[in-house]
Structures are given as C-alpha cells and as structure tokens.
Design a protein around this motif. Sequence first.
Motif, PDB file in Angstrom:
ATOM      1  N   HIS A   7       0.826  -1.203   0.000  1.00  0.00           N
ATOM      2  CA  HIS A   7       0.000   0.000   0.000  1.00  0.00           C
ATOM      3  C   HIS A   7       0.864   1.258   0.000  1.00  0.00           C
ATOM      4  O   HIS A   7       0.616   2.184  -0.777  1.00  0.00           O
ATOM      5  CB  HIS A   7      -0.934   0.001   1.213  1.00  0.00           C
ATOM      6  CG  HIS A   7      -1.811   1.206   1.254  1.00  0.00           C
ATOM      7  ND1 HIS A   7      -2.929   1.341   0.477  1.00  0.00           N
ATOM      8  CD2 HIS A   7      -1.697   2.358   1.962  1.00  0.00           C
ATOM      9  CE1 HIS A   7      -3.480   2.525   0.705  1.00  0.00           C
ATOM     10  NE2 HIS A   7      -2.758   3.150   1.602  1.00  0.00           N
ATOM     11  N   HIS A  10       2.463   1.908  -3.419  1.00  0.00           N
ATOM     12  CA  HIS A  10       1.602   2.196  -4.563  1.00  0.00           C
ATOM     13  C   HIS A  10       0.516   3.233  -4.295  1.00  0.00           C
ATOM     14  O   HIS A  10      -0.279   3.527  -5.208  1.00  0.00           O
ATOM     15  CB  HIS A  10       0.957   0.907  -5.062  1.00  0.00           C
ATOM     16  CG  HIS A  10       1.960  -0.097  -5.539  1.00  0.00           C
ATOM     17  ND1 HIS A  10       2.658   0.053  -6.716  1.00  0.00           N
ATOM     18  CD2 HIS A  10       2.410  -1.244  -4.986  1.00  0.00           C
ATOM     19  CE1 HIS A  10       3.484  -0.970  -6.870  1.00  0.00           C
ATOM     20  NE2 HIS A  10       3.352  -1.765  -5.827  1.00  0.00           N
ATOM     21  N   ALA A  14      -1.860   4.985  -7.141  1.00  0.00           N
ATOM     22  CA  ALA A  14      -3.292   4.653  -7.147  1.00  0.00           C
ATOM     23  C   ALA A  14      -4.138   5.917  -7.133  1.00  0.00           C
ATOM     24  O   ALA A  14      -5.145   6.006  -7.845  1.00  0.00           O
ATOM     25  CB  ALA A  14      -3.637   3.759  -5.958  1.00  0.00           C
ATOM     26  N   TYR A  48      -3.817  -3.802  -6.372  1.00  0.00           N
ATOM     27  CA  TYR A  48      -3.656  -2.430  -6.858  1.00  0.00           C
ATOM     28  C   TYR A  48      -4.974  -1.912  -7.427  1.00  0.00           C
ATOM     29  O   TYR A  48      -5.369  -0.780  -7.167  1.00  0.00           O
ATOM     30  CB  TYR A  48      -2.540  -2.356  -7.909  1.00  0.00           C
ATOM     31  CG  TYR A  48      -2.415  -0.999  -8.531  1.00  0.00           C
ATOM     32  CD1 TYR A  48      -1.939   0.076  -7.789  1.00  0.00           C
ATOM     33  CD2 TYR A  48      -2.792  -0.784  -9.850  1.00  0.00           C
ATOM     34  CE1 TYR A  48      -1.839   1.337  -8.352  1.00  0.00           C
ATOM     35  CE2 TYR A  48      -2.687   0.471 -10.418  1.00  0.00           C
ATOM     36  CZ  TYR A  48      -2.213   1.526  -9.662  1.00  0.00           C
ATOM     37  OH  TYR A  48      -2.127   2.781 -10.226  1.00  0.00           O
TER      38      TYR A  48
END
Length: 62
Positions: A7, A10, A14, A48
């Motif tokens: 997390h 990314h 995102a 993702y």
Amino acid sequence: MSRNQFHQQHAERAELEAQRLLQQREALGPRWLDWVAGQLYHLTPPEYAGMVRRELQRLSAS
C-alpha cells in the motif's frame, strides 16, 4: 512484501490513476461507469486495482 508495504509503495500511483479516471467522467457521461469498470478490470495486480477503486470512492465523495 506485506500488505502495508504494498500500500505504501503504490498509494500515490493509485491516487493519480483514480484522478485520471475521474477526469473522464464528464466527457464520457453515462458510459463512464462501464468504461471505468473496464479500466479497473485491466489493472494488475488485483490488490492495486482495489486501491484505485477505493481512491475513486474517496475522491468521488469529496
């Protein structure tokens, strides 16, 4: 890699992807939901894609 590490690695990407998708909402009108679903379907890995979906929800509520 742990879920938390994934997390953190990314999160920014995102959010940017969610913003890109939201920018198309007005141009696509009623076709936008189907288009976004297709875009999310092609994102990998699934974790993702889930992050992008959650960012879309968060940004849409703002």
